[in-house]
Design an enzyme around this catalytic site. Structure first.
Site, PDB file in Angstrom:
ATOM      1  N   LYS A   1      -5.725   2.928  10.825  1.00 27.50           N
ATOM      2  CA  LYS A   1      -7.054   3.415  11.156  1.00 27.50           C
ATOM      3  C   LYS A   1      -7.922   3.451   9.885  1.00 27.50           C
ATOM      4  O   LYS A   1      -7.359   3.490   8.772  1.00 27.50           O
ATOM      5  CB  LYS A   1      -6.971   4.801  11.798  1.00 27.50           C
ATOM      6  CG  LYS A   1      -6.225   5.846  10.947  1.00 27.50           C
ATOM      7  CD  LYS A   1      -7.095   6.393   9.831  1.00 27.50           C
ATOM      8  CE  LYS A   1      -6.332   7.100   8.771  1.00 27.50           C
ATOM      9  NZ  LYS A   1      -7.176   7.364   7.578  1.00 27.50           N
TER      10      LYS A   1
ATOM     11  N   ARG B   1     -11.179   5.839  -0.943  1.00 25.90           N
ATOM     12  CA  ARG B   1     -11.866   6.793  -0.062  1.00 25.90           C
ATOM     13  C   ARG B   1     -13.263   7.128  -0.582  1.00 25.90           C
ATOM     14  O   ARG B   1     -14.077   7.696   0.141  1.00 25.90           O
ATOM     15  CB  ARG B   1     -11.037   8.063   0.079  1.00 25.90           C
ATOM     16  CG  ARG B   1      -9.729   7.854   0.818  1.00 25.90           C
ATOM     17  CD  ARG B   1      -8.795   9.034   0.670  1.00 25.90           C
ATOM     18  NE  ARG B   1      -7.520   8.811   1.339  1.00 25.90           N
ATOM     19  CZ  ARG B   1      -6.514   8.115   0.829  1.00 25.90           C
ATOM     20  NH1 ARG B   1      -6.639   7.584  -0.394  1.00 25.90           N
ATOM     21  NH2 ARG B   1      -5.387   7.945   1.497  1.00 25.90           N
TER      22      ARG B   1
ATOM     23  N   ALA C   1       0.828  -1.208   0.000  1.00 24.42           N
ATOM     24  CA  ALA C   1       0.000   0.000   0.000  1.00 24.42           C
ATOM     25  C   ALA C   1       0.864   1.261   0.000  1.00 24.42           C
ATOM     26  O   ALA C   1       1.984   1.284   0.529  1.00 24.42           O
ATOM     27  CB  ALA C   1      -0.923   0.010   1.215  1.00 24.42           C
TER      28      ALA C   1
ATOM     29  N   ARG D   1      -0.464  -9.908  -2.567  1.00 28.45           N
ATOM     30  CA  ARG D   1      -1.134 -11.001  -3.286  1.00 28.45           C
ATOM     31  C   ARG D   1      -0.451 -11.264  -4.623  1.00 28.45           C
ATOM     32  O   ARG D   1      -0.689 -12.282  -5.262  1.00 28.45           O
ATOM     33  CB  ARG D   1      -2.608 -10.658  -3.476  1.00 28.45           C
ATOM     34  CG  ARG D   1      -3.413 -10.766  -2.186  1.00 28.45           C
ATOM     35  CD  ARG D   1      -4.818 -10.235  -2.339  1.00 28.45           C
ATOM     36  NE  ARG D   1      -4.813  -8.787  -2.554  1.00 28.45           N
ATOM     37  CZ  ARG D   1      -5.907  -8.041  -2.625  1.00 28.45           C
ATOM     38  NH1 ARG D   1      -7.097  -8.604  -2.504  1.00 28.45           N
ATOM     39  NH2 ARG D   1      -5.819  -6.744  -2.816  1.00 28.45           N
TER      40      ARG D   1
ATOM     41  N   TYR E   1      -0.312 -13.414   2.037  1.00 26.70           N
ATOM     42  CA  TYR E   1      -0.259 -12.951   3.422  1.00 26.70           C
ATOM     43  C   TYR E   1       0.006 -14.112   4.375  1.00 26.70           C
ATOM     44  O   TYR E   1       0.717 -13.962   5.377  1.00 26.70           O
ATOM     45  CB  TYR E   1      -1.557 -12.232   3.792  1.00 26.70           C
ATOM     46  CG  TYR E   1      -1.878 -11.050   2.905  1.00 26.70           C
ATOM     47  CD1 TYR E   1      -0.870 -10.260   2.358  1.00 26.70           C
ATOM     48  CD2 TYR E   1      -3.204 -10.729   2.596  1.00 26.70           C
ATOM     49  CE1 TYR E   1      -1.161  -9.182   1.541  1.00 26.70           C
ATOM     50  CE2 TYR E   1      -3.505  -9.646   1.775  1.00 26.70           C
ATOM     51  CZ  TYR E   1      -2.491  -8.890   1.251  1.00 26.70           C
ATOM     52  OH  TYR E   1      -2.785  -7.820   0.434  1.00 26.70           O
TER      53      TYR E   1
ATOM     54  N   ILE F   1       0.677   4.118   1.621  1.00 32.20           N
ATOM     55  CA  ILE F   1       1.081   4.712   2.902  1.00 32.20           C
ATOM     56  C   ILE F   1       2.279   3.970   3.481  1.00 32.20           C
ATOM     57  O   ILE F   1       3.155   4.568   4.103  1.00 32.20           O
ATOM     58  CB  ILE F   1      -0.091   4.726   3.905  1.00 32.20           C
ATOM     59  CG1 ILE F   1       0.309   5.501   5.172  1.00 32.20           C
ATOM     60  CG2 ILE F   1      -0.557   3.310   4.250  1.00 32.20           C
ATOM     61  CD1 ILE F   1      -0.794   5.691   6.167  1.00 32.20           C
TER      62      ILE F   1
END
Length: 332
Positions: free
Chosen positions: A97, A163, A12, A37, A58, A14
């Site tokens: 979060k 988002r 990801a 993946r 994972y 971030i």
């Protein structure tokens, strides 16, 4: 001192751009593996970032006996399932979060409570500007803290951005409203009683694009905030007491490795002219967060925030979403 060996769940953005580089500079954290993946994608990122191991699933990461802790930055709807899977494999988990899609889902992690450390990744709580602000509140420098006000916004109408996808937990409350809630809980150092929200939804995405809320902490104390995914980028937090007002200039996206400022104003001059600035030393809050979690894994400190803390934040989010539908105050 032996650094904690971390595995990163997914490639990801971030993680690649903020968390991994920060933790690689940490005193207590070492990034030992990354999983995706797609094995090719994991290998690519591992090469670029100097990570020794890459996995194409994972489960392979969870099975690695050398990995002690997992960082989980997956989409919101996968947070609980993958955190639970990692914890069942005996790994400590730092989860991005919002912790879950709702408090009931977060409660599923009580199965592994006490067996491993689990913490929600609100990096702001480790930043010196937040710690100094709470220190000033505790000292009585502001008088009695009455109100915490927050505003946090950006503009994003990309249809394929997570988002803007409600099924995976998109929307303003999940993405940035959770930070405003944490600001109130952090500075009041207590839990609220009830909450009310006005929610405006995007007509195409059906995500909450602008939310204004009041969170009642009792005894005349309240958090009020507005968050938006479709407004000009802006952020501020103010703590308003009976004697003085405190303002955090860049509370949520503080420059990594840069200095920050807070302001304390006794209102002796109009327009903020009497505000006194305090500059906090440069830091990387992601590195501080990773090291704090690693120190807890090593038993050097108590875990700063645990499962109960994450569930409490989710309960407030639940109450605000419920209020947006009911039009009433909802108990937390």
């Amino acid at each position: 001192m032996k650094k904690v060996n971390w595995g990163i769940l997914s490639t990801a953005k971030i993680g690649r751009e903020k968390v991994i580089p920060a933790m690689q500079k940490g005193q207590w954290s070492h990034i030992g593996a990354i999983a995706s993946r797609s094995l090719a994608q994991a290998q690519k990122v591992a090469r670029e970032m100097g990570i020794a191991k890459a996995y194409g699933s994972y489960d392979e990461l969870f099975a690695d006996p050398d990995i002690e802790a997992i960082y989980n930055p997956l989409p919101n709807d996968q947070h609980v399932a993958m955190t639970l899977a990692a914890a069942r494999a005996g790994k400590h988990v730092l989860c991005e979060k919002p912790f879950a899609m709702n408090a009931r889902q977060a409660e599923e992690l009580r199965e592994v409570a006490g067996k491993v450390h689990i913490m929600e990744a609100f990096m702001v709580r480790f930043h010196p500007q937040w710690l100094r602000s709470r220190e000033l509140v505790r000292s009585g420098a502001l008088g009695e803290l009455r109100t915490v006000q927050a505003f946090f916004s950006y503009f994003n109408r990309q249809p394929d951005n997570i988002r803007n996808l409600p099924e995976v937990g998109g929307g303003a409350l999940y993405d940035i409203g959770c930070y405003a809630i944490v600001a109130g809980r952090f500075l009041f150092e207590s839990e609220p009683l009830r909450a009310v929200a006005l929610i405006d939804r995007d007509p195409d995405f059906q995500t909450d694009r602008t939310v204004t809320a009041i969170v009642d902490f009792g005894d005349g104390r309240r958090l009020d905030f507005t968050v938006s995914t479709q407004s000009v980028p802006y952020q501020r937090v103010q703590a308003i007491g009976t004697k003085k007002r405190l303002e955090l200039e860049i509370p949520f996206n503080a420059p990594l490795g840069g200095a920050t400022r807070i302001f304390v104003d006794d209102a002796s001059a109009p327009g903020g002219a009497s505000a006194v600035a305090e500059t906090l030393s440069p830091c990387d809050m992601y590195a501080l967060q990773g090291d704090a979690f690693s120190q807890a894994v090593r038993g050097e400190i108590d875990l700063p925030y645990g499962l109960d803390d994450a569930i409490s934040n989710m309960r407030i989010l639940d109450a605000l979403y419920q209020s947006g539908s009911s039009g009433r105050w909802e108990n937390v």
